[in-house]
Write a protein that holds these residues in place. Structure first.
Motif, short mmCIF file in Angstrom:
data_model
loop_
_atom_site.label_atom_id
_atom_site.label_comp_id
_atom_site.label_asym_id
_atom_site.label_seq_id
_atom_site.Cartn_x
_atom_site.Cartn_y
_atom_site.Cartn_z
N ARG A 135 -4.59 141.65 -15.08
CA ARG A 135 -3.37 141.53 -15.88
C ARG A 135 -3.39 140.15 -16.51
O ARG A 135 -3.51 139.14 -15.82
N SER A 136 -3.28 140.12 -17.82
CA SER A 136 -3.25 138.83 -18.52
C SER A 136 -1.96 138.73 -19.32
O SER A 136 -1.34 139.73 -19.67
N ALA A 137 -1.57 137.50 -19.60
CA ALA A 137 -0.33 137.26 -20.33
C ALA A 137 -0.41 137.71 -21.78
O ALA A 137 0.60 138.05 -22.38
N SER A 138 -1.61 137.71 -22.32
CA SER A 138 -1.80 138.15 -23.71
C SER A 138 -3.13 138.90 -23.81
O SER A 138 -3.94 138.89 -22.88
N GLU A 139 -3.31 139.53 -24.93
CA GLU A 139 -4.55 140.27 -25.17
C GLU A 139 -5.73 139.30 -25.18
O GLU A 139 -5.65 138.22 -25.76
N LEU A 140 -6.82 139.68 -24.50
CA LEU A 140 -8.00 138.81 -24.43
C LEU A 140 -9.02 139.21 -25.48
O LEU A 140 -9.19 140.40 -25.78
N TRP B 239 -7.83 146.70 -17.92
CA TRP B 239 -7.15 145.56 -18.53
C TRP B 239 -5.70 145.92 -18.84
O TRP B 239 -5.42 146.98 -19.39
N GLY C 93 1.37 132.83 -18.88
CA GLY C 93 0.03 132.41 -19.28
C GLY C 93 -0.94 132.72 -18.15
O GLY C 93 -0.52 132.96 -17.02
N VAL D 157 -1.90 144.01 -20.31
CA VAL D 157 -1.19 142.84 -20.80
C VAL D 157 0.19 142.82 -20.14
O VAL D 157 0.91 143.82 -20.16
N ASP D 158 0.54 141.67 -19.53
CA ASP D 158 1.82 141.49 -18.85
C ASP D 158 2.42 140.16 -19.30
O ASP D 158 2.12 139.11 -18.72
N PRO D 159 3.28 140.18 -20.32
CA PRO D 159 3.85 138.93 -20.85
C PRO D 159 4.66 138.13 -19.82
O PRO D 159 4.83 136.93 -19.98
N SER E 84 -2.09 132.82 -12.85
CA SER E 84 -1.06 132.89 -13.88
C SER E 84 -0.09 131.73 -13.76
O SER E 84 0.08 131.14 -12.69
#
Length: 176
Positions: free
Chosen positions: A111-116, A140, A148, A142-144, A162
């Protein structure tokens, strides 16, 4: 939940053995996932749990839905006779774990804060292959809310890089 897994394990192992010997792990995995999905369906679950629905009717319905071969139909018969069709989701999960271990494949959720970017994804994948010593299949997301950074989960291993995780750690440290 643990009880379901315990009950499902022998059935999953038997299915895995049959699938491995037939060199049909992928086909069995697909069929078991379809069966699990059908068993999770609210209407089908009510039929599975209904004492007036004959076991053979359930076997016929499920095998048609999943396009099951002879081996899977035999598994369905055994499950139906023992009133264990409700275990299908747990059996599919156990089977997937056995298959991943056999094929040395590790499922990883990131889970990332923005698209990688593609280069970042490739970097993550390469680092995880090296760290885990196995091929990896990455999901993958995306979790705002992470603000970050990213959270990596592979089985029992969780790496929280994060900003939200760091804020939670700081809050916990200050309140103790």
């Amino acid at each position: 939940m643990a009880e379901l897994q315990t009950l499902a394990r022998p059935y999953a192992r038997a299915a895995f053995t049959v699938a491995r010997e037939a060199k049909a792990l992928a086909d069995w995995g697909t069929v078991l996932e379809r069966l699990a999905e059908a068993a999770r369906d609210e209407k089908m679950a009510s039929l599975i749990g209904h004492p007036a629905v004959p076991a053979q009717t359930l076997v016929d319905m499920l095998s048609e839905l999943a396009k099951a071969g002879d081996g899977a139909v035999n598994l369905l018969r055994v499950l139906a006779e023992n009133r264990r069709l409700g275990l299908l989701p747990a059996i599919a999960e156990e089977f997937a774990q056995l298959r991943n271990a056999y094929e040395q494949l590790c499922q990883v959720d990131i889970r990332s804060a923005s698209e990688l970017a593609e280069a970042q994804r490739d970097g993550f994948t390469a680092a995880l292959k090296k760290r885990l010593g196995a091929e990896v299949s990455v999901q993958w997301t995306v979790d705002p809310e992470l603000i970050g950074g990213a959270v990596v989960a592979a089985g029992d291993l969780v790496i929280d890089g994060s900003v939200q995780g760091e804020l939670n750690r700081l809050r916990a440290g200050l309140t103790q």
